[in-house]
Design an enzyme around this catalytic site. Structure first.
Site, PDB file in Angstrom:
ATOM      1  N   HIS A 201       0.826  -1.208   0.000  1.00  0.00           N
ATOM      2  CA  HIS A 201       0.000   0.000   0.000  1.00  0.00           C
ATOM      3  C   HIS A 201       0.862   1.261   0.000  1.00  0.00           C
ATOM      4  O   HIS A 201       0.472   2.293   0.556  1.00  0.00           O
ATOM      5  CB  HIS A 201      -0.963   0.004   1.191  1.00  0.00           C
ATOM      6  CG  HIS A 201      -1.813  -1.221   1.280  1.00  0.00           C
ATOM      7  ND1 HIS A 201      -2.878  -1.453   0.424  1.00  0.00           N
ATOM      8  CD2 HIS A 201      -1.716  -2.315   2.085  1.00  0.00           C
ATOM      9  CE1 HIS A 201      -3.424  -2.627   0.727  1.00  0.00           C
ATOM     10  NE2 HIS A 201      -2.735  -3.171   1.715  1.00  0.00           N
TER      11      HIS A 201
ATOM     12  N   SER B  43      17.550  17.780 -17.363  1.00  0.00           N
ATOM     13  CA  SER B  43      16.726  18.990 -17.337  1.00  0.00           C
ATOM     14  C   SER B  43      17.428  20.112 -18.082  1.00  0.00           C
ATOM     15  O   SER B  43      18.662  20.212 -18.070  1.00  0.00           O
ATOM     16  CB  SER B  43      16.457  19.420 -15.884  1.00  0.00           C
ATOM     17  OG  SER B  43      15.853  20.701 -15.827  1.00  0.00           O
TER      18      SER B  43
END
Length: 454
Positions: free
Chosen positions: A155, A278
């Site tokens: 989870h 980037s």
């Protein structure tokens, strides 16, 4: 000018490979049409259906190098038929009226379906090759890291210790099943079509069954039990299996992206010299290959839905559903080739940061071992009572910023059940990976026995 991701010079490498683009190129598609026509003519000549000289002339001339693809395309647009212009181009090249015998019996879908199967079969060989390479990479990772402890998460949050080898072995086992799926569908999918306009073989004459057997043998394909022009489950099955493989690869890639998060830092896709993350942040090392895999796998999944839609055929043939395949099937094959190539690269050069995996095991301050402590305490007080005690200590420690060990020792009931030394031993995450190493060994043994990586 590029019209989509598959032929866009700037981004096509993210969506497929040169090998797959060559297989599903216009030139190769037309050549596969001509391969059908040549093989048919030669076998018809062997059976005395058409003159030998005509068959040989057709076979000699039916080469894509002999025709102008752009002219064929223009004529297809003019007359609104997908095959006739390609046939007429060869007919014009044949001498002494031999061109009259090209396409002697087939309907267009016989040719186009069989040609598509030939393209798929070529692509299939590449998939099997690259799946083996991925399997070998996963085998090495599972073997090398079968005892490398790391956090197991459920989870989205930390749960219990596992080993990275166990995670890699799960991926390996899944890829083995995918490889098995591809091999199992071969006899069902790799069959040709030679049935005529409505599937009765009426246009082929009384020798049709023998002609079909000979034709498919020459093409390297199987013989279908009955007309499959109105039964598109073969192509749908193939794309659905490709989609399953794509989701396996997408799942693995997504897991690498998550584990490459700065806050986790356990896995890293290969970094090549000059790679830029980037345009404004020079420090960035992005998991760009894995991100591409996740994105392409999603597109592949939705093509499977379109192939299933195409199974709904009206009567003996349906051009609407058939035309949907012309988009979804080649695209799915192209994307599958790209996904396999990218993940072969990623998994063969994957960086595993074992020290970071070990340090992340201590991130929760010992609470990762709550299950183990519960079972140790249960020997003294019973399982249900132990669960309540450890739960109370855990909630108290988490809410007050106290380590698991301190929270447990502050509880007199726990302190009475465990000595400090027993507790410290129980809180060592590296000794609570269960049977993970043995489980990995079992998967590796099964892999070797199956021979699928040979």
């Amino acid at each position: 000018m590029a019209s989509g991701v598959f032929d866009d010079a700037l981004i096509q490498h993210l969506w497929s490979t040169d090998e797959l683009r060559a297989i599903f190129s216009d030139r190769n598609r037309v050549q596969k049409w001509y391969d059908f026509e040549s093989a048919l003519a030669l076998e018809q000549a062997e059976l005395g259906i058409i003159p030998r000289a005509a068959a040989q002339d057709i076979a000699d001339k039916a080469k894509v190098a002999n025709v102008d693809i752009s002219s064929i395309a223009a004529e297809i647009r003019r007359i609104k038929h997908p095959l006739v212009p390609a046939l007429k181009a060869i007919e014009k090249l044949c001498q002494d009226g031999h061109g009259e015998y090209i396409h002697f019996g087939p309907t267009t879908q016989d040719v186009l379906d069989t040609a598509t199967v030939l393209q798929m079969k070529d692509a299939h060989a590449i998939y099997l090759r690259d799946m083996k390479a991925i399997g070998r990479a996963l085998y090495k990772l599972a073997d090398a890291h079968k005892t490398t402890p790391m956090v197991g998460r459920s989870h989205g949050v930390q749960a219990l210790p596992i080993t990275f080898g166990n995670k890699a072995a799960i991926w390996l086992s899944e890829m083995a099943r995918n490889h098995e799926r591809l091999r199992q569908l071969e006899p069902r999918v790799f069959v040709g079509g030679m049935v005529g306009a409505v599937g009765t073989q009426a246009s082929y004459g009384p020798k049709a069954p023998e002609l079909e057997r000979r034709l498919m043998k020459r093409l390297g394909l199987g013989v279908a039990d009955i007309n499959w022009q109105p039964a598109r489950d073969r192509f749908a099955e193939y794309v659905c299996v490709l989609a399953i493989i794509g989701q396996t690869l997408g799942k693995i890639a997504n897991e690498i992206v998550n584990l490459e998060h700065t806050e986790i830092g356990e896995l890293f896709e290969p970094f090549s010299e000059g790679k830029v993350g980037s345009s404004t942040m020079p420090h960035k090392r992005n998991p760009s290959s894995c991100e591409a895999v996740v994105g392409v796998s999603r597109a592949l999944r939705y093509n499977a839905a379109l192939m299933l839609e195409g199974m709904v055929i009206e009567h003996e043939r349906d051009g609407s559903s058939w035309r949907a395949e012309w988009k979804a099937l080649p695209e799915s094959c192209l994307m599958s080739g790209g996904l396999l190539a990218m993940m072969k690269y990623v998994l063969s050069g994957l960086t595993v940061d074992a020290p970071r995996m070990r340090s992340n095991l201590d991130m929760l301050g010992g609470f990762l071992l709550s299950e183990r402590v519960m079972f140790v305490v249960s020997d003294k007080v019973g399982k249900q009572t132990a669960h309540e005690l450890v739960y109370e200590a855990s909630m108290h420690g988490i809410e007050h910023g106290v380590s698991f060990e301190q929270a447990l020792l502050r509880d007199k009931r726990v302190a009475a059940a465990l000595t400090p030394e027993e507790l410290r031993k129980a809180l060592d995450p590296t000794t609570y990976v269960g049977l993970a190493p043995e489980i990995v060994d079992g998967v590796l043994a099964q892999t070797r026995a199956s021979g699928w990586l040979d």
